[in-house]
Design a protein around this motif. Structure first.
Motif, PDB file in Angstrom:
ATOM      1  N   ALA A  13      45.370  43.839  21.256  1.00  0.00           N
ATOM      2  CA  ALA A  13      45.494  44.699  22.436  1.00  0.00           C
ATOM      3  C   ALA A  13      46.953  44.843  22.863  1.00  0.00           C
ATOM      4  CB  ALA A  13      44.666  44.126  23.580  1.00  0.00           C
ATOM      5  N   ARG A  14      47.694  43.747  22.801  1.00  0.00           N
ATOM      6  CA  ARG A  14      49.109  43.808  23.175  1.00  0.00           C
ATOM      7  C   ARG A  14      49.893  44.662  22.182  1.00  0.00           C
ATOM      8  NH1 ARG A  14      49.759  38.767  23.544  1.00  0.00           N
ATOM      9  NH2 ARG A  14      49.481  38.475  25.788  1.00  0.00           N
ATOM     10  N   GLY A  15      49.558  44.576  20.904  1.00  0.00           N
ATOM     11  CA  GLY A  15      50.212  45.421  19.915  1.00  0.00           C
ATOM     12  C   GLY A  15      49.943  46.897  20.165  1.00  0.00           C
ATOM     13  N   LEU A  16      48.710  47.236  20.530  1.00  0.00           N
ATOM     14  CA  LEU A  16      48.389  48.626  20.859  1.00  0.00           C
ATOM     15  C   LEU A  16      49.173  49.083  22.088  1.00  0.00           C
ATOM     16  CD1 LEU A  16      44.514  48.601  20.310  1.00  0.00           C
ATOM     17  CD2 LEU A  16      46.253  49.630  18.821  1.00  0.00           C
ATOM     18  N   MET A  44      44.867  37.762  34.787  1.00  0.00           N
ATOM     19  CA  MET A  44      44.628  36.332  35.004  1.00  0.00           C
ATOM     20  C   MET A  44      43.133  36.048  35.100  1.00  0.00           C
ATOM     21  SD  MET A  44      47.724  35.682  37.764  1.00  0.00           S
ATOM     22  CE  MET A  44      47.443  33.923  37.982  1.00  0.00           C
ATOM     23  N   ALA A  45      42.396  36.956  35.748  1.00  0.00           N
ATOM     24  CA  ALA A  45      40.941  36.785  35.846  1.00  0.00           C
ATOM     25  C   ALA A  45      40.295  36.865  34.472  1.00  0.00           C
ATOM     26  CB  ALA A  45      40.354  37.852  36.773  1.00  0.00           C
ATOM     27  N   VAL A  46      40.741  37.808  33.645  1.00  0.00           N
ATOM     28  CA  VAL A  46      40.198  37.934  32.287  1.00  0.00           C
ATOM     29  C   VAL A  46      40.482  36.672  31.480  1.00  0.00           C
ATOM     30  CG1 VAL A  46      40.371  39.216  30.116  1.00  0.00           C
ATOM     31  CG2 VAL A  46      40.349  40.438  32.294  1.00  0.00           C
ATOM     32  N   ALA A  47      41.649  36.084  31.660  1.00  0.00           N
ATOM     33  CA  ALA A  47      42.015  34.886  30.909  1.00  0.00           C
ATOM     34  C   ALA A  47      41.128  33.703  31.261  1.00  0.00           C
ATOM     35  CB  ALA A  47      43.479  34.537  31.162  1.00  0.00           C
ATOM     36  N   ARG A  48      40.523  33.712  32.425  1.00  0.00           N
ATOM     37  CA  ARG A  48      39.625  32.631  32.815  1.00  0.00           C
ATOM     38  C   ARG A  48      38.227  32.779  32.205  1.00  0.00           C
ATOM     39  NH1 ARG A  48      42.725  29.063  33.773  1.00  0.00           N
ATOM     40  NH2 ARG A  48      44.017  29.018  35.631  1.00  0.00           N
ATOM     41  N   LEU A  49      37.955  33.910  31.575  1.00  0.00           N
ATOM     42  CA  LEU A  49      36.637  34.146  30.989  1.00  0.00           C
ATOM     43  C   LEU A  49      36.553  33.565  29.589  1.00  0.00           C
ATOM     44  CD1 LEU A  49      36.144  37.889  32.020  1.00  0.00           C
ATOM     45  CD2 LEU A  49      35.381  35.849  33.251  1.00  0.00           C
ATOM     46  N   LEU A  59      48.539  43.963  32.421  1.00  0.00           N
ATOM     47  CA  LEU A  59      47.341  43.143  32.496  1.00  0.00           C
ATOM     48  C   LEU A  59      47.439  41.956  31.546  1.00  0.00           C
ATOM     49  CD1 LEU A  59      43.727  44.254  32.971  1.00  0.00           C
ATOM     50  CD2 LEU A  59      44.209  42.840  30.975  1.00  0.00           C
ATOM     51  N   LEU A  60      47.970  42.187  30.353  1.00  0.00           N
ATOM     52  CA  LEU A  60      48.110  41.099  29.381  1.00  0.00           C
ATOM     53  C   LEU A  60      49.232  40.141  29.765  1.00  0.00           C
ATOM     54  CD1 LEU A  60      47.548  43.153  26.113  1.00  0.00           C
ATOM     55  CD2 LEU A  60      45.950  41.618  27.272  1.00  0.00           C
TER      56      LEU A  60
END
Length: 429
Positions: free
Chosen positions: A56-59, A238-243, A96-97
């Protein structure tokens, strides 16, 4: 009568290939209970989803290439549509990332505590200082690019106090800031326009003397990526990283949330501009773009030429409004979910996108390199007809360079520099 207590077994420590396993001493056994690192199963489970984040970061990086050196979206056609999709949404995904990275550094799925937690916080702060300096240096090159790194640096510092919070609380804060802060930014801009206190702050700001910027005022309020309206992206990351993104149900919910936010942001803007009397007319009269009718989703609407409240209904990616934050966050979540799902369901897909994953793994190096290349090659002055070839050259070049580099080295050049510079954080007690 003595009791027969169970005796602790001696288990072999993990060793490098070709070395003999040794028995665990009492000190080793005690150290093994300290939760500084995830267990082996957890580490293995994290690998696929971290690769998905790199994809995703590469995109996002390639999308910013398209926005900076690609054809103009106003050219129309399929290419123009793809270029417009990249504008604003790729930088939002990158933001976001960035929030995801804060949690990676400070500990996931659970935040580090004690000395390890303090060290992680210092590492983030050191990174923020380096990113600020790097962003100011790239801005001083005076290209046509609005360099995002300095804004990220300040956003890192603002978001860092939230790094211990759970996913649900972070989600609530991200939603609240997306709903409130754009309106606050509009009021601040009105205040700045009607008073001279902003000029006073700029005159005493040491950052404003380092380049052709307004320093902290630019980073917080008046720049291309004001922290006030870009902080929701970092908090959402940060919320996504907690999933637990290894679970299919979590990925599916993330995709559904992304789709809902996309419809709410862009669709809500479309409805508001059509239902509120004279809203479209106000946007057309107050923006400098060629397509005011695209204000609900596209940057071709241009920028506002003066402050007017109807602009808050616009969802163009760089409009700094609530609809734009909701829509861009939704697209970013869809990309993250799609990348993790595709890598999990399609084994051959990972080999096909390996160069893009490599770009994501060294995204800072790729981002800085492309700005330096724009400055060195003078692509700002190239003709419109050469833009597709320029974009192709940038994309092919960075994909090849990143793929080869990652086969030889663990980290990208600037990523390694950040790692070494943050090394003194280990001495924090």
């Amino acid at each position: 009568m003595s009791q027969n207590l169970p005796r602790a077994r001696s288990v072999p420590l993990p060793t490098r290939a070709g070395t003999a396993a040794r028995k665990v001493s009492p000190g080793d056994r005690l150290a093994a209970t300290v939760p500084d690192q995830p267990s082996a199963p957890a580490a293995r489970a994290s690998t696929p989803r971290l690769i998905g984040i790199d994809l995703a970061r590469g995109l996002a990086v390639l999308g910013m290439f398209a926005a900076h050196v690609g054809p103009d979206p106003s050219d129309g056609g399929p290419v123009g549509f793809l270029m417009e999709l990249a504008r604003g949404r790729s930088s939002a995904l990158f933001a976001l990332l960035a929030g995801f990275s804060i949690v990676l550094i400070t500990g996931r799925p659970e935040p580090r505590t004690g000395r390890a937690g303090r060290q992680a916080v210092v590492r983030v702060l050191i990174r923020a200082v380096i990113l600020l300096a790097l962003g100011m240096a790239l801005t001083a090159l005076d290209t046509s690019i609005d360099v995002i790194l300095a804004y990220y640096a300040l956003a890192f510092v603002v978001a860092l106090p939230l790094h211990r919070l759970k996913a649900g609380v972070l989600t609530f804060i991200a939603a609240a800031t997306a709903l409130v802060l754009p309106q606050d930014l509009f009021l601040v801009k009105v205040w700045l326009d009607e008073s001279s206190w902003g000029d006073t702050v700029i005159a005493h700001d040491p950052l404003s003397g380092l380049g052709d910027t307004d320093g902290v005022m630019d980073l917080l309020f008046t720049g291309a990526y004001p922290v006030l309206t870009w902080i929701p992206f970092l908090i959402a990351g940060m919320a996504v990283a907690r999933l637990d993104l290894s679970r299919p149900v979590v990925r599916a919910r993330l995709a559904l949330t992304g789709a809902a936010l996309t419809v709410l942001g862009y669709g809500g803007s479309w409805l508001a501009l059509h239902l509120i009397p004279n809203a479209y007319a106000a946007v057309a009269a107050g923006s400098d773009g060629d397509a005011p009718g695209s204000a609900w989703w596209s940057d071709t609407v241009g920028e506002p030429t003066y402050l007017f409240r109807e602009w808050l209904l616009v969802a163009a990616p760089h409009s700094q409004t609530t609809p734009s934050i909701l829509g861009n966050t939704g697209v970013a979540l869809l990309v993250v979910a799609g990348c993790t799902i595709a890598l999990d369901r399609l084994p051959r897909f990972r080999r096909a996108v390996a160069p893009v994953i490599a770009v994501g793994a060294m995204s800072l190096s790729a981002y800085v390199l492309h700005i330096v290349a724009i400055w060195a090659l003078g692509t700002d002055d190239m003709s419109d007809s050469s833009e597709p070839l320029v974009l192709l050259g940038f994309v092919v070049g960075v994909l090849a360079l990143a793929y080869v580099w990652k086969r030889l080295f663990r980290r990208g050049p600037l990523e390694y520099l950040l790692y070494r510079i943050t090394w003194p954080a280990r001495f924090i007690r």
